[in-house]
Design a protein around this motif. Structure first.
Motif, PDB file in Angstrom:
ATOM      1  N   VAL A 102     -17.067  42.132  68.308  1.00 43.60           N
ATOM      2  CA  VAL A 102     -17.758  43.136  68.824  1.00 43.60           C
ATOM      3  C   VAL A 102     -18.334  44.828  68.620  1.00 43.60           C
ATOM      4  O   VAL A 102     -17.580  44.562  67.566  1.00 43.60           O
ATOM      5  CB  VAL A 102     -16.687  43.885  70.774  1.00 43.60           C
ATOM      6  CG1 VAL A 102     -17.411  45.021  71.093  1.00 43.60           C
ATOM      7  CG2 VAL A 102     -15.726  42.781  71.356  1.00 43.60           C
ATOM      8  N   GLN A 103     -19.039  44.446  68.905  1.00 44.02           N
ATOM      9  CA  GLN A 103     -19.579  45.724  68.024  1.00 44.02           C
ATOM     10  C   GLN A 103     -20.625  46.420  69.006  1.00 44.02           C
ATOM     11  O   GLN A 103     -20.834  46.336  69.793  1.00 44.02           O
ATOM     12  CB  GLN A 103     -21.388  44.935  67.374  1.00 44.02           C
ATOM     13  CG  GLN A 103     -22.288  46.644  66.316  1.00 44.02           C
ATOM     14  CD  GLN A 103     -23.540  46.052  66.041  1.00 44.02           C
ATOM     15  OE1 GLN A 103     -23.410  44.882  65.952  1.00 44.02           O
ATOM     16  NE2 GLN A 103     -23.986  46.928  65.432  1.00 44.02           N
ATOM     17  N   VAL A 104     -19.270  48.317  69.499  1.00 40.92           N
ATOM     18  CA  VAL A 104     -20.028  49.083  69.935  1.00 40.92           C
ATOM     19  C   VAL A 104     -21.393  49.599  68.729  1.00 40.92           C
ATOM     20  O   VAL A 104     -21.655  49.910  68.351  1.00 40.92           O
ATOM     21  CB  VAL A 104     -18.936  50.421  69.192  1.00 40.92           C
ATOM     22  CG1 VAL A 104     -19.340  51.376  70.166  1.00 40.92           C
ATOM     23  CG2 VAL A 104     -17.751  49.873  69.510  1.00 40.92           C
ATOM     24  N   THR A 105     -22.219  49.436  69.707  1.00 34.77           N
ATOM     25  CA  THR A 105     -23.972  50.032  69.233  1.00 34.77           C
ATOM     26  C   THR A 105     -23.913  51.518  69.909  1.00 34.77           C
ATOM     27  O   THR A 105     -25.391  52.124  69.729  1.00 34.77           O
ATOM     28  CB  THR A 105     -24.922  49.027  70.029  1.00 34.77           C
ATOM     29  OG1 THR A 105     -24.620  49.479  71.395  1.00 34.77           O
ATOM     30  CG2 THR A 105     -24.988  47.724  69.663  1.00 34.77           C
ATOM     31  N   LYS A 106     -22.945  52.562  70.689  1.00 37.54           N
ATOM     32  CA  LYS A 106     -23.541  53.856  71.481  1.00 37.54           C
ATOM     33  C   LYS A 106     -22.427  53.769  71.771  1.00 37.54           C
ATOM     34  O   LYS A 106     -21.985  52.930  72.493  1.00 37.54           O
ATOM     35  CB  LYS A 106     -24.660  53.467  72.226  1.00 37.54           C
ATOM     36  CG  LYS A 106     -25.023  54.678  72.796  1.00 37.54           C
ATOM     37  CD  LYS A 106     -25.747  54.743  74.374  1.00 37.54           C
ATOM     38  CE  LYS A 106     -25.700  56.480  75.113  1.00 37.54           C
ATOM     39  NZ  LYS A 106     -27.201  56.000  75.465  1.00 37.54           N
TER      40      LYS A 106
END
Length: 169
Positions: A78-82
């Motif tokens: 999981v990558q938080v992009t905003k």
């Protein structure tokens, strides 16, 4: 098993979205699911889910959003992009305190095949006026393949703007 929300809300689904029983579409633990049949791509349908629960801790909305990242991380990358707080002008019907909008990129598998997804998550809190330590947290989530996102993102924004607490909640 499908759950119920801790508060009653009302909302409007944009054209082209259809409600579906959570248990029948593999979404246990949520109270509501809407599918966008026109967006089906490689067997995946863009969807909106609504979940919620009561909280009696001091966690901020940002911390609650972080819990979602941890939970999703157990099934893949999981990558938080905003991530940003939003105030009541954007969400006047449900909350008197800031909510959190968070966008994620997920890498997981479905039926043994790699699957790339994006999520737009909105976390809203509604305090109990009689017991300030109690609050309901409602989670609104759009899940789509990156290629589906342009087709459904404006619908999700329209949906979020329509969410209201029912009178007497």
């Amino acid at each position: 098993m499908a759950t119920t929300l801790p508060v009653k809300i009302s909302f409007s689904l944009p054209d082209g979205w259809q409600s579906a029983p959570p248990d029948e579409v593999g979404a246990p633990g949520v109270a509501f699911v809407a599918l966008h049949p026109a967006s089906i791509m490689d067997g995946f349908t863009a969807n909106i889910t609504i979940a919620g629960r009561m909280r009696n801790d001091g966690a901020t909305m940002r911390e609650i959003a972080g819990e979602s990242v941890e939970r999703l991380g157990q099934a893949g990358t999981v990558q938080v992009t905003k991530q940003e707080e939003v105030g009541t002008p954007e969400l006047p019907g449900l909350t008197d305190s800031p909510g959190v909008v968070q966008n994620l990129r997920l890498s997981t598998t479905l039926h043994g095949e790699p699957l790339e997804l994006v999520q737009s998550q909105v976390y809203l809190g509604l305090e109990d006026v009689d017991r300030r330590s109690q609050r309901a947290v409602v989670e609104l989530v759009l899940t789509a393949k990156p290629e589906q996102l342009p087709e459904v993102l404006d619908d999700f924004k329209e949906f979020v703007r329509s969410v209201r607490a029912d009178e007497g909640s």
